[in-house]
Design an enzyme around this catalytic site. Structure first.
Site, mmCIF file in Angstrom:
data_model
loop_
_atom_site.group_PDB
_atom_site.id
_atom_site.type_symbol
_atom_site.label_atom_id
_atom_site.label_comp_id
_atom_site.label_asym_id
_atom_site.label_seq_id
_atom_site.Cartn_x
_atom_site.Cartn_y
_atom_site.Cartn_z
ATOM 1 N N CYS A 31 40.273 83.731 28.610
ATOM 2 C CA CYS A 31 40.776 83.982 30.114
ATOM 3 C C CYS A 31 42.400 83.906 29.906
ATOM 4 C CB CYS A 31 40.033 83.173 30.981
ATOM 5 S SG CYS A 31 40.378 81.192 30.940
ATOM 6 N N HIS A 66 36.935 86.949 34.073
ATOM 7 C CA HIS A 66 35.982 86.362 33.644
ATOM 8 C C HIS A 66 34.499 87.561 33.709
ATOM 9 C CE1 HIS A 66 38.474 83.071 34.567
ATOM 10 N NE2 HIS A 66 37.903 82.352 33.366
ATOM 11 N N ASP A 69 40.453 88.979 38.206
ATOM 12 C CA ASP A 69 39.628 87.825 37.488
ATOM 13 C C ASP A 69 39.193 88.599 36.125
ATOM 14 O OD1 ASP A 69 37.988 86.153 36.585
ATOM 15 O OD2 ASP A 69 36.567 85.946 38.255
#
EC number: 3.4.22.-
Length: 509
Positions: free
Chosen positions: A130, A307, A305
């Site tokens: 990430c 993820h 994001d």
């Protein structure tokens, strides 16, 4: 049966995680990388969502209602940011013998693990990549602004060659300039990171710095990295100045604004940095994970994001076919899935939930841009800002180093080394901004050996009046200092460029 259950569970998690976030603040201005938007009027009162929809996909009309609550131009701006996420199915990144295993419970739940290659290495970065992905996003949006301008907007119906070229530099193959393969390689070279290990801000910044220098002919972008938040003009100009003008330079500041959370003292300045026209966002800022922050509203930060696992972004490799590594080649489509690097899903995080370790990006395109940035920094109260501009590094002269090698550093003025013990996930080289106000000095200091000194010198450690005392009880003063071996300091700190500090207090203020 087990596979079906895992897929169902993955779908449920994906639905919950991917739900649209409506706008519930119609007072505070929306800010995106230096651009501002009015929040718009509040919509009509709506009923609470039916919980029975939890296991059903979001209906198109529901998504449209949520989207309509945000200003249209704000959404277009967000949708134009390049969004790089977890990917699976890319060419193998070989596992280090003493490194992490590609097999994990999380990868099984997400359905991203490739059981055929799990003993050899990684074909997905889900669960560990990430910080790399958010750093890629920061760099990609810097290049987007540099080549297309801040006003450019992504249009799915029109092809933009420059936009496609920038995205192609980040595809998931070893020959792409800024692929995850090259980030992992530079993470190993610059910070000792093994494949599958989580990057911190310093490792990410140094990887960007090396890769941009290696691909300067493509990007035309220099990178200046500070691990303390201090910008030294002489070094910046030496790096990027060309005659009377300044070439484009990306300033990366790896900072830590607290121990467990961002100190509220820095909230205002942190938001201001995202409001400057030079801002290209922030990577990091979430405990044990990383997001790409690109704006704010009130005390909430907007972020993209990473993820969200997607199929690997692949295009045909430009490497010669006689390349000895067969892992450089996979079956790919000729087209580039540009839609997969853009999203209009809005997510936000309150500042009191933000992790204090982060990488701040500022793009200086020319001398006028730099002068404006310097003015913005200096116009903020020095006691509550984490960026400073100095003419040059301050100097501290020392008669002897007590046997220190030139590459070793001594950190002066830390209240207690236990502050660093408490920061388990602190990346090497990012802690020097911690507790700046209470420290005598905020930088690592290189102490040079005087060649005139005789061979037999006093190598004992002497503490001055500003030295940290670890035990407050005066009766135990003889037990107040900890012995710190060189090997320990090397494992805790990765030195930035050598810093020297002057006795002249005006030089450091």
């Amino acid at each position: 049966m087990a596979s079906h259950s895992l897929n169902t569970l993955h779908t449920v998690f994906e639905y919950i995680w991917d739900r649209e976030l409506p706008n519930d603040d119609f007072t505070n201005t929306l800010t995106v990388l230096g651009r501002t938007y009015a929040p718009g009027p509040p919509p009509h009162q709506e009923k609470a969502p039916d919980l029975r929809t939890l296991f059903h996909k979001f209906k198109p009309d529901q998504a449209a209602d949520t989207e309509a609550s945000w200003p249209r131009e704000f959404l277009r701006d967000v949708h134009s940011r390049i969004w790089l996420t977890y990917r699976s199915g890319f060419p193998l990144i070989k596992r280090a013998e003493d490194g992490p295993s590609p097999l994990s419970f999380g990868s099984l739940i997400r359905g991203t693990v490739d059981l055929a290659t799990v003993t050899k290495g990684f074909t997905t970065d889900a669960g560990w990549g990430c910080m790399i992905r958010t750093s890629q996003s920061l760099l990609a949006n810097s290049l987007l602004q540099l080549r297309l301008g801040r006003g450019w907007r992504y249009d799915q119906t029109r092809e933009c060659a420059k936009h496609a070229e920038i995205v192609s530099w980040f595809v998931d193959i070893p020959t792409a300039p800024f692929s995850i393969h090259n980030f992992v390689e530079q993470g190993a070279n610059c910070a000792g990171k093994k494949p599958g290990e989580w990057f911190g801000p310093s490792a990410a910044a140094r990887s960007i710095q090396v890769l941009c220098e290696a691909n300067y002919d493509k990007t035309g972008l220099k990178v200046y990295f500070t691990a303390s938040g201090d910008i030294y003009e002489d070094e910046l100009f030496e790096l990027a100045q060309q005659g009377a003008e300044l070439r484009p330079v990306l300033i990366l500041a790896g900072i830590r604004l607290g121990v467990k959370n961002v100190n509220p003292l820095y909230w205002d300045f942190l938001k201001k940095t995202l409001g400057w026209p030079q801002s290209v966002g922030i990577a990091g800022g979430r405990p044990s994970s990383s997001h790409y922050f690109f704006g704010f509203q009130g005390d909430y930060l907007f972020y993209l994001d990473p993820h969200v696992p997607q199929k690997a972004l692949l295009i045909a490799s430009e490497a010669p076919h006689e390349s000895p590594d067969p892992n450089h080649y996979v079956e790919v489509e000729s087209g580039l899935d540009l839609d997969s690097v853009h999203t209009n899903k809005i997510r936000k995080l309150h500042l009191d939930q933000m992790d204090p370790s982060m990488l701040v990006g500022l793009l200086v395109e020319n001398r006028a841009s730099y002068d404006a940035l310097k003015h913005s920094i200096n116009s903020h109260d020095q006691g509550s800002r984490f960026l400073n501009v100095y003419d040059s590094r301050p100097v501290l002269a020392a008669k002897s180093s007590g046997g220190l090698e030139e590459s070793e550093f001594v950190d002066l003025g830390v209240l207690s080394m236990n502050e660093y013990d408490a920061i388990d996930d602190c990346d090497v080289g990012t802690c020097s901004a911690l507790l700046r106000k209470e420290r005598a000095f905020s930088h690592p200091v290189l102490v040079a050996m005087d060649p005139e000194e005789p061979e037999e010198i006093d190598a004992s450690i002497h503490f001055d009046k500003d030295a940290s005392i670890l035990e407050k009880d005066p009766d135990r003063a003889n037990e107040t200092f900890e012995e710190i071996h060189v090997s320990e300091t090397e494992s805790r700190f990765e030195p930035d460029e050598p810093v020297v500090v002057s006795h002249d207090s005006a030089a450091v203020m």
